[in-house]
Design a protein around this motif. Structure first.
Motif, PDB file in Angstrom:
ATOM      1  N   UNK A  80      14.321  -8.895  33.869  1.00 21.94           N
ATOM      2  CA  UNK A  80      13.665  -7.749  33.235  1.00 21.94           C
ATOM      3  C   UNK A  80      14.506  -7.150  32.115  1.00 21.94           C
ATOM      4  N   UNK A  81      15.816  -7.053  32.297  1.00 22.35           N
ATOM      5  CA  UNK A  81      16.657  -6.450  31.263  1.00 22.35           C
ATOM      6  C   UNK A  81      16.579  -7.216  29.951  1.00 22.35           C
ATOM      7  N   UNK A  82      16.583  -8.538  30.035  1.00 22.29           N
ATOM      8  CA  UNK A  82      16.476  -9.367  28.831  1.00 22.29           C
ATOM      9  C   UNK A  82      15.128  -9.153  28.157  1.00 22.29           C
ATOM     10  N   UNK A  83      14.076  -9.136  28.949  1.00 21.36           N
ATOM     11  CA  UNK A  83      12.731  -8.939  28.399  1.00 21.36           C
ATOM     12  C   UNK A  83      12.602  -7.569  27.746  1.00 21.36           C
ATOM     13  N   UNK A 114      12.154  -4.045  23.064  1.00 17.51           N
ATOM     14  CA  UNK A 114      12.533  -2.895  22.246  1.00 17.51           C
ATOM     15  C   UNK A 114      12.726  -3.302  20.784  1.00 17.51           C
ATOM     16  N   UNK A 115      13.337  -4.449  20.557  1.00 20.79           N
ATOM     17  CA  UNK A 115      13.510  -4.945  19.190  1.00 20.79           C
ATOM     18  C   UNK A 115      12.150  -5.166  18.529  1.00 20.79           C
ATOM     19  N   UNK A 116      11.234  -5.815  19.238  1.00 18.29           N
ATOM     20  CA  UNK A 116       9.914  -6.108  18.670  1.00 18.29           C
ATOM     21  C   UNK A 116       9.141  -4.832  18.351  1.00 18.29           C
ATOM     22  N   UNK A 117       9.255  -3.830  19.222  1.00 18.04           N
ATOM     23  CA  UNK A 117       8.569  -2.562  18.972  1.00 18.04           C
ATOM     24  C   UNK A 117       9.217  -1.830  17.794  1.00 18.04           C
ATOM     25  N   UNK A 118      10.537  -1.795  17.752  1.00 10.57           N
ATOM     26  CA  UNK A 118      11.233  -1.128  16.634  1.00 10.57           C
ATOM     27  C   UNK A 118      10.912  -1.804  15.297  1.00 10.57           C
ATOM     28  N   UNK A 119      10.758  -3.127  15.312  1.00 13.60           N
ATOM     29  CA  UNK A 119      10.425  -3.859  14.087  1.00 13.60           C
ATOM     30  C   UNK A 119       8.931  -3.806  13.774  1.00 13.60           C
ATOM     31  N   UNK A 120       8.156  -3.141  14.634  1.00 12.73           N
ATOM     32  CA  UNK A 120       6.714  -2.964  14.487  1.00 12.73           C
ATOM     33  C   UNK A 120       5.945  -4.276  14.517  1.00 12.73           C
ATOM     34  N   UNK A 121       6.520  -5.268  15.208  1.00 15.53           N
ATOM     35  CA  UNK A 121       5.825  -6.530  15.444  1.00 15.53           C
ATOM     36  C   UNK A 121       4.958  -6.437  16.695  1.00 15.53           C
ATOM     37  N   UNK A 122       5.242  -5.449  17.513  1.00 16.53           N
ATOM     38  CA  UNK A 122       4.486  -5.220  18.746  1.00 16.53           C
ATOM     39  C   UNK A 122       4.340  -3.725  18.961  1.00 16.53           C
ATOM     40  N   UNK A 123       3.249  -3.330  19.578  1.00 17.76           N
ATOM     41  CA  UNK A 123       3.057  -1.935  19.940  1.00 17.76           C
ATOM     42  C   UNK A 123       3.634  -1.664  21.321  1.00 17.76           C
ATOM     43  N   UNK A 162      10.139 -14.215  15.608  1.00 19.53           N
ATOM     44  CA  UNK A 162      11.137 -13.292  16.161  1.00 19.53           C
ATOM     45  C   UNK A 162      11.419 -13.616  17.632  1.00 19.53           C
ATOM     46  N   UNK A 163      10.385 -13.943  18.386  1.00 18.47           N
ATOM     47  CA  UNK A 163      10.582 -14.331  19.788  1.00 18.47           C
ATOM     48  C   UNK A 163      11.456 -15.576  19.891  1.00 18.47           C
TER      49      UNK A 163
END
Length: 108
Positions: free
Chosen positions: A14-17, A22-31, A72-73
């Motif tokens: 879970x920590x890795x995920x 958090x990176x994906x949300x900060x980069x606005x690639x994911x909500x 990014x993933x």
């Protein structure tokens, strides 16, 4: 018109995920990224049947971001060959508006 996208992938913990989410949300690639812990897997890898414990991650994004999100993933994922399944889905209008707003899209 923007269309929602759901991405299914797995992580070793879970920590890795959550860190990658958090990176994906900060980069606005994911909500949003949801992590479902406690998954046990049976899978074939390089000709051997394996068992392992993983977590599922469901990533909420939009179809227009599929390519940069997948890139990014792949860049940041700890697995040699991560499973990345993209699923076009429908969304309730308010949910779609939130998703678009949080990923920098243009409202419909």
């Amino acid at each position: 018109m923007e269309r929602p996208l759901l991405v299914y992938t797995t992580f070793p913990d879970a920590d890795t995920a959550l860190a990658l989410g958090e990176v994906l949300v900060r980069e606005r690639l994911a909500a949003c990224l949801n992590v479902l812990p406690g998954m046990r897997s049976v899978y074939a890898w390089k000709g051997v049947v394996e068992r392992g414990e993983e977590v599922v991650a469901l990533i909420k994004s939009r179809e227009a971001l599929a390519e940069p999100l997948i890139a990014a993933l792949k860049r940041r994922h700890p697995y040699e060959t991560p499973v990345i399944l993209t699923l076009p889905v429908g969304a309730e209008p308010a949910t779609l508006a939130w998703l678009v707003a949080e990923t920098g899209g243009t409202p419909a």
